[in-house]
Design a protein around this motif. Structure first.
Motif, PDB file in Angstrom:
ATOM      1  N   PHE A  81      -0.887   0.446   9.822  1.00 40.13           N
ATOM      2  CA  PHE A  81      -0.416  -0.170  11.050  1.00 40.13           C
ATOM      3  C   PHE A  81       0.363  -1.441  10.752  1.00 40.13           C
ATOM      4  O   PHE A  81       1.347  -1.746  11.411  1.00 40.13           O
ATOM      5  CB  PHE A  81      -1.603  -0.477  11.969  1.00 40.13           C
ATOM      6  N   LEU A  82      -0.095  -2.168   9.740  1.00 43.02           N
ATOM      7  CA  LEU A  82       0.554  -3.439   9.420  1.00 43.02           C
ATOM      8  C   LEU A  82       1.331  -3.421   8.108  1.00 43.02           C
ATOM      9  O   LEU A  82       2.245  -4.196   7.921  1.00 43.02           O
ATOM     10  CB  LEU A  82      -0.491  -4.557   9.356  1.00 43.02           C
ATOM     11  N   PHE A  83       0.923  -2.511   7.163  1.00 42.82           N
ATOM     12  CA  PHE A  83       1.530  -2.555   5.828  1.00 42.82           C
ATOM     13  C   PHE A  83       2.146  -1.215   5.471  1.00 42.82           C
ATOM     14  O   PHE A  83       1.772  -0.175   6.018  1.00 42.82           O
ATOM     15  CB  PHE A  83       0.473  -2.927   4.776  1.00 42.82           C
ATOM     16  N   PHE A  93       6.462   4.265  -5.167  1.00 43.87           N
ATOM     17  CA  PHE A  93       6.237   4.368  -6.617  1.00 43.87           C
ATOM     18  C   PHE A  93       5.030   3.590  -7.084  1.00 43.87           C
ATOM     19  O   PHE A  93       4.225   4.083  -7.851  1.00 43.87           O
ATOM     20  CB  PHE A  93       7.496   3.891  -7.365  1.00 43.87           C
ATOM     21  N   SER A  94       4.879   2.349  -6.571  1.00 47.05           N
ATOM     22  CA  SER A  94       3.830   1.510  -7.157  1.00 47.05           C
ATOM     23  C   SER A  94       2.570   1.424  -6.301  1.00 47.05           C
ATOM     24  O   SER A  94       1.587   0.814  -6.711  1.00 47.05           O
ATOM     25  CB  SER A  94       4.376   0.104  -7.392  1.00 47.05           C
ATOM     26  N   ASP A  95       2.629   1.987  -5.078  1.00 47.42           N
ATOM     27  CA  ASP A  95       1.494   1.876  -4.151  1.00 47.42           C
ATOM     28  C   ASP A  95       1.212   0.439  -3.744  1.00 47.42           C
ATOM     29  O   ASP A  95       0.152   0.147  -3.195  1.00 47.42           O
ATOM     30  CB  ASP A  95       0.210   2.484  -4.756  1.00 47.42           C
TER      31      ASP A  95
END
Lengths: 377, 314
Positions: B76-78, B83-85
């Protein structure tokens, strides 16, 4: 100061009138109010003419629908007259909104603001006038003291009794020191004992504040006991204006005589020298209303306490028979059927000396000197 | 001895009454059962399902995979980098919430400003006329909201009624773009929810004692001050109710922004619908729905705290 103001702003004709008597505070000139239009038009007030003086307790008296409340609303500014002028110290205010008139009203059901405390209600007018907070606080305390409500200043208006609400309504209307206070049947919601108390209270307040009171009521007893002058109204017209004594003792119209107190009407023929030959068979001296020259058939009014029962056949008395006697403790009301078939009531004080009269007995009715008055209609 | 033959009836009477009372209470509770069942099955149960779904993983073609996950709330916010998670702050959804909130506030305020004079007008008509006015206010409810919203579309589009008239009169050369703008969404919301503001305001104002208005005029209050010092305080319950009835449904409005916003001016309702449709992310949709609910509850709490219970000081 007021006199100077009056002189500067009024026309010469008015100044002449003002010179004759004390300058009126409120002057109602030819005021008419018509509701609706065309066929549905209803004339609530018909060319009403009243002058009310400084520091006067003036009462508008009449049955419901006579126009007294309409007139009060016109003076307050809740409604505007169809025709005519309402002058306050000589200045026409008939088309000014209520918040521009130095006139306050005590409403029939008090109309206290339910979301404010007693103190806030009383201070409302001064607050709206933009007075400083300290002055308002002082004046609110003073007013609450005047109506003996200082202990309940912080109460909500829903938490006080009807009589107390009445006092708050009075304090609220008096707080801004209006030139005229209007009271719209303010006592009608109170019970008998409280009403008597408030009548005395109102007279005291009027005396202490020196404000002109215009009081509306349909209760003739209230009007008689409280007022300096009374205007009796019916059908949108003012029938008679005068002191309580004038209105009671010298009614000029049948409606006035009938509406206030109990009374007797006798028909007769006008004779020269201010006397009337009654159909019931006697000639009595009777004065006509001022400015009225009667001729021909006329109605004469006599109050029941201004006649006595005398032995049948006494000279100058009206012959009749007792048809009913009602005992009231302090006095007895005798109903007498006179010779022409008309009914006449005599109020006789009960004392050891006064004789009682049997129903069916022949009696004479003697009318006190100067008690009979001719009516205009 | 004779007394033992007939048991004294007096003491048993109260218990008899009490028994009748409990029986009546039980019967009353029974009467509420159908309504409670409906609320339970169609209100509380779906809410619980949504709550559970919001903590699961999204299935590849919609639906859910039964693995516990807080991803929906995190997303919801991020946004996770492919590739890097690594999580980076992504305010896209938050902005849509903010937009919706602003739309709801604006709609509520404009409804209040337009609705108050309307309700006052209705409440000051003669009693027999009032019901007619109430009837007129409810007329829009007789047709479907979707149809009415489409009608607005036909009126405000480039070739629509307003532009045709203005161009025909020669006031403008080329059409004013109104459809698919914020203005269009606000207009649609206002139109849809104005009656919900007018009716509670009317109910409140109708009960107002107009002698209080006269009393205030008499005590030197100008028209403006009479409004603020007498009429508004007296109609506060209606204002509170009207604002709630407009604010809450506006915040979650779906049809109006979809049609009049043209998919480019999304509101929360459209966002949630997208997750269950083309987005195929049911957990995300569920979490967004729950966040909306939380926002509404908090807003409600703050609003009610600030408007009622407080003693209006004159």
């Amino acid at each position: 100061m007021q006199a100077a103001k009056l002189g500067a702003e009024t026309s010469p004709r008015e100044r002449e009138g003002a010179a004759q008597e004390a300058a009126p505070v409120i002057s109602i000139r030819e005021v008419s109010k018509v509701f609706g239009q065309g066929v549905a038009a209803f004339t609530a007030l018909d060319r009403v003419q009243i002058d009310i003086g400084q520091n006067e307790f003036f009462t508008l008296l009449g049955p419901s629908g006579c126009g007294k409340t309409t007139l009060l609303r016109l003076i307050a500014g809740f409604d505007y007259p169809t025709m005519g002028e309402i002058r306050l110290f000589g200045q026409d205010i008939a088309r000014q909104p209520p918040f521009k008139r130095p006139i306050n009203t005590v409403f029939q059901n008090y109309a206290l603001f339910p979301h404010m405390t007693v103190g806030q209600n009383v201070g409302f007018g001064l607050e709206m006038l933009g007075r400083p907070k300290a002055e308002i606080a002082g004046r609110v305390d003073e007013m609450l003291r005047l109506v003996r409500m200082e202990a309940l200043k912080d109460r909500r208006t829903s938490e006080i009794s009807g009589g107390q609400q009445q006092r708050v309504a009075l304090a609220r209307a008096l707080a801004p020191q209006p030139k005229v206070l209007l009271l719209d049947e303010p006592l009608s919601a109170l019970d008998y004992k409280l009403r008597k108390e408030m009548q005395i209270e109102l007279k005291r307040l009027q005396h202490e504040t020196g404000i002109t009171f215009i009081f509306v009521t349909h209760d003739q007893e209230e009007a008689l006991t409280m007022s300096d002058r009374i205007a009796v109204m019916s059908g949108g017209r003012v029938l008679q204006i005068g002191s309580a004594h004038d209105i009671y003792e010298r009614p000029t119209e049948r409606f006035v005589a009938n509406f206030i107190g109990e009374t007797n009407f006798l028909e007769g023929q006008v004779q020269g020298g201010g006397s009337v030959a009654l159909d019931a068979g006697s000639v009595v001296p009777a004065l006509p209303p001022e400015g009225f020259a009667p001729s021909g058939r006329v109605t004469v009014v006599i109050r029941p306490e201004h006649a006595r029962l005398v032995p049948s056949g006494t000279a100058g008395s009206l012959a009749g028979t007792v048809s009913n006697a009602v005992y009231f403790g302090t006095d007895t009301h005798y109903h007498v059927t006179l010779g022409d078939g008309s009914e006449f009531m005599v109020r006789q004080q009960n004392s050891r000396a006064s004789a009682s009269h049997e129903i069916g007995a022949p009696v004479g009715v003697a009318i006190d000197e100067g008690a009979a008055r001719m009516l205009r209609d | 001895m004779a007394a033992t033959d007939t048991p004294p009836p007096a003491p048993s009477l109260p218990s008899f009454e009490a028994e009748a009372q409990t029986r009546a209470a039980r019967r009353n509770r029974l009467l509420t059962l159908p309504a409670l069942l409906i609320i339970g099955i169609f209100g509380v149960l779906p809410l619980l399902i949504i709550l559970v779904y919001s903590f699961l993983e999204a299935g590849p073609y919609g639906g859910v995979v039964w693995n516990f996950s807080t991803e929906a709330y995190v997303n919801f916010l991020f946004q996770a980098d492919i590739f890097s998670d690594k999580l980076t702050f992504a305010p896209a959804y938050l902005l849509i919430y903010l937009r919706s909130f602003l739309f709801a506030v604006a709609t509520t305020l404009v409804c209040l400003i337009l609705g108050f004079p309307t309700a006052y007008f209705m409440a000051t008509r003669p009693p027999r006329q009032r019901n007619l006015w109430v009837l007129l206010i409810t007329i829009p409810f007789w047709s479907n909201l979707l149809v009415r919203t489409l009608a607005i579309m036909f009126i405000i589009r480039d070739e629509g009624l307003i532009n045709s008239i203005l161009m025909g009169m020669g006031v403008i050369d080329h059409p004013i773009t109104m459809l698919y703008t914020n203005f269009a969404v606000l207009l649609g919301l206002l139109y849809a929810f104005l009656p919900f503001m007018v009716l509670p305001l009317y109910a409140s104002l109708e009960k107002l004692d107009f002698r209080l208005v006269e009393a205030a005029y008499d005590l030197y209050a100008t028209r403006w001050r009479v409004l603020w010092r007498v009429i508004v305080p007296a109609s506060l319950p209606g204002i509170v109710a009207g604002c709630l009835l407009v604010f809450i449904p506006t915040l979650g409005a779906y049809v109006t922004p979809l049609i009049l916003g043209g998919g480019t001016h999304l509101m929360i309702g459209d966002l949630i619908a997208q997750q269950f449709g083309s987005g195929r992310n049911w957990p995300l949709g569920s979490s967004q729905a729950l966040i909306l609910m939380a926002v509404v509850l908090i807003a409600l709490f703050v609003y009610v705290r600030n408007t009622t219970g407080r003693t209006p000081h004159g």
